[in-house]
Motif scaffolding. Structure first.
Motif, PDB file in Angstrom:
ATOM      1  N   MET A  83       0.853  -1.189   0.000  1.00  0.00           N
ATOM      2  CA  MET A  83       0.000   0.000   0.000  1.00  0.00           C
ATOM      3  C   MET A  83       0.884   1.232   0.000  1.00  0.00           C
ATOM      4  O   MET A  83       2.027   1.221   0.435  1.00  0.00           O
ATOM      5  CB  MET A  83      -0.925  -0.025   1.206  1.00  0.00           C
ATOM      6  N   SER A  84       0.379   2.301  -0.472  1.00  0.00           N
ATOM      7  CA  SER A  84       1.178   3.484  -0.733  1.00  0.00           C
ATOM      8  C   SER A  84       1.728   4.127   0.531  1.00  0.00           C
ATOM      9  O   SER A  84       1.162   4.039   1.625  1.00  0.00           O
ATOM     10  CB  SER A  84       0.339   4.517  -1.500  1.00  0.00           C
ATOM     11  N   PHE A  85       2.873   4.776   0.327  1.00  0.00           N
ATOM     12  CA  PHE A  85       3.539   5.570   1.363  1.00  0.00           C
ATOM     13  C   PHE A  85       2.584   6.643   1.871  1.00  0.00           C
ATOM     14  O   PHE A  85       2.495   6.893   3.075  1.00  0.00           O
ATOM     15  CB  PHE A  85       4.784   6.187   0.718  1.00  0.00           C
ATOM     16  N   LEU A  86       1.853   7.275   0.959  1.00  0.00           N
ATOM     17  CA  LEU A  86       0.944   8.357   1.308  1.00  0.00           C
ATOM     18  C   LEU A  86      -0.169   7.882   2.234  1.00  0.00           C
ATOM     19  O   LEU A  86      -0.515   8.561   3.205  1.00  0.00           O
ATOM     20  CB  LEU A  86       0.333   8.961   0.042  1.00  0.00           C
ATOM     21  N   ALA A  87      -0.745   6.714   1.955  1.00  0.00           N
ATOM     22  CA  ALA A  87      -1.837   6.201   2.782  1.00  0.00           C
ATOM     23  C   ALA A  87      -1.378   5.964   4.213  1.00  0.00           C
ATOM     24  O   ALA A  87      -2.086   6.294   5.170  1.00  0.00           O
ATOM     25  CB  ALA A  87      -2.389   4.910   2.185  1.00  0.00           C
ATOM     26  N   SER A  88      -0.174   5.397   4.380  1.00  0.00           N
ATOM     27  CA  SER A  88       0.361   5.146   5.720  1.00  0.00           C
ATOM     28  C   SER A  88       0.584   6.452   6.466  1.00  0.00           C
ATOM     29  O   SER A  88       0.288   6.572   7.660  1.00  0.00           O
ATOM     30  CB  SER A  88       1.680   4.367   5.633  1.00  0.00           C
ATOM     31  N   PHE A  89       1.112   7.443   5.748  1.00  0.00           N
ATOM     32  CA  PHE A  89       1.352   8.749   6.366  1.00  0.00           C
ATOM     33  C   PHE A  89       0.034   9.395   6.784  1.00  0.00           C
ATOM     34  O   PHE A  89      -0.090   9.915   7.906  1.00  0.00           O
ATOM     35  CB  PHE A  89       2.102   9.661   5.400  1.00  0.00           C
ATOM     36  N   LEU A  90      -0.952   9.375   5.893  1.00  0.00           N
ATOM     37  CA  LEU A  90      -2.242  10.007   6.185  1.00  0.00           C
ATOM     38  C   LEU A  90      -2.935   9.324   7.358  1.00  0.00           C
ATOM     39  O   LEU A  90      -3.559   9.987   8.191  1.00  0.00           O
ATOM     40  CB  LEU A  90      -3.141   9.975   4.948  1.00  0.00           C
ATOM     41  N   PHE A  91      -2.829   8.002   7.419  1.00  0.00           N
ATOM     42  CA  PHE A  91      -3.429   7.290   8.543  1.00  0.00           C
ATOM     43  C   PHE A  91      -2.781   7.726   9.855  1.00  0.00           C
ATOM     44  O   PHE A  91      -3.463   8.037  10.837  1.00  0.00           O
ATOM     45  CB  PHE A  91      -3.275   5.783   8.388  1.00  0.00           C
ATOM     46  N   ALA A  92      -1.437   7.737   9.884  1.00  0.00           N
ATOM     47  CA  ALA A  92      -0.725   8.114  11.105  1.00  0.00           C
ATOM     48  C   ALA A  92      -1.032   9.557  11.492  1.00  0.00           C
ATOM     49  O   ALA A  92      -1.191   9.884  12.673  1.00  0.00           O
ATOM     50  CB  ALA A  92       0.778   7.917  10.918  1.00  0.00           C
ATOM     51  N   PHE A  93      -1.135  10.431  10.491  1.00  0.00           N
ATOM     52  CA  PHE A  93      -1.461  11.831  10.749  1.00  0.00           C
ATOM     53  C   PHE A  93      -2.843  11.950  11.373  1.00  0.00           C
ATOM     54  O   PHE A  93      -3.042  12.638  12.381  1.00  0.00           O
ATOM     55  CB  PHE A  93      -1.387  12.634   9.454  1.00  0.00           C
TER      56      PHE A  93
END
Length: 204
Positions: free
Chosen positions: A1-11
């Motif tokens: 899964m994308s780097f962006l999705a992981s970042f957005l989830f953590a944010f």
């Protein structure tokens, strides 16, 4: 899964950390670097554990449904946050009486109550309580996120880093109007972002 999705989830999961930090900044309740690290470690560990559980659940479900179920879970949790915001937005919180049991639900409703001795400082034990409350609050999101296909390790690392950053940022600007706005609407913002993230995971 994308780097962006992981970042957005953590944010999104760490908006609560910003809100708590802002509340402490406004009330001048201090927390040192060690306490902040404890909170970040517990937050990341909670994310990791919840995502491992989500991955384990995947094994018992048809592969084609995993992403859909995980995404729907994330959307449902986001909707819960939104509904909870409108349900409780006009409810004021008071100082806890001496005989009140301070559990994670109490802490999430009024973060100042994590300072159980009213010393104006969050010590190590109080940091553990606060970190646990934040981790439990995001547990369901972690399960849904892993089932929707997000990378466990990337997401957990982001959760650790963003916990540190957002708590400190919230604290630093705690006496600014921006923190009052984000603090007041933190649950609503988190819910909206969580729903959007779930929709993103469902579509892509």
């Amino acid at each position: 899964m994308s780097f962006l999705a992981s970042f957005l989830f953590a944010f999104t999961a760490n908006i609560d950390n910003f809100t708590v930090g802002a509340a402490y900044g406004i009330k001048k309740v201090k927390i040192n670097l060690t306490g902040n690290f404890i909170i970040a470690i517990i937050t990341a560990a909670g994310t990791l554990i919840s995502m491992v559980i989500g991955t384990s659940i995947q094994k018992f479900l048809p592969a084609k449904f995993n992403n859909m179920i995980g995404s729907v879970m994330v959307i449902a949790i986001g909707m819960y946050f939104i509904i909870d915001y409108f349900k409780h937005k006009d409810v004021a919180t008071d100082n806890a009486p001496d005989n009140e049991s301070i559990d994670y639900g109490t802490v999430m409703k009024d973060p100042i109550k994590a300072d159980r001795d009213y010393s104006g400082n969050i010590d190590k034990k109080e940091s553990v309580l606060l970190g646990t409350a934040l981790a439990i609050n995001n547990f369901g999101m972690g399960v849904g996120a892993s089932m929707s296909g997000m990378d466990i390790w990337k997401t957990s690392i982001f959760a650790f880093v963003l916990s540190l950053v957002m708590f400190n940022v919230g604290y630093i600007i705690g006496n600014k109007m921006l923190s009052n706005i984000l603090g007041k609407y933190g649950t609503l913002i988190s819910g909206i972002l969580t729903v959007l993230l779930g929709i993103y995971e469902f579509i892509f």
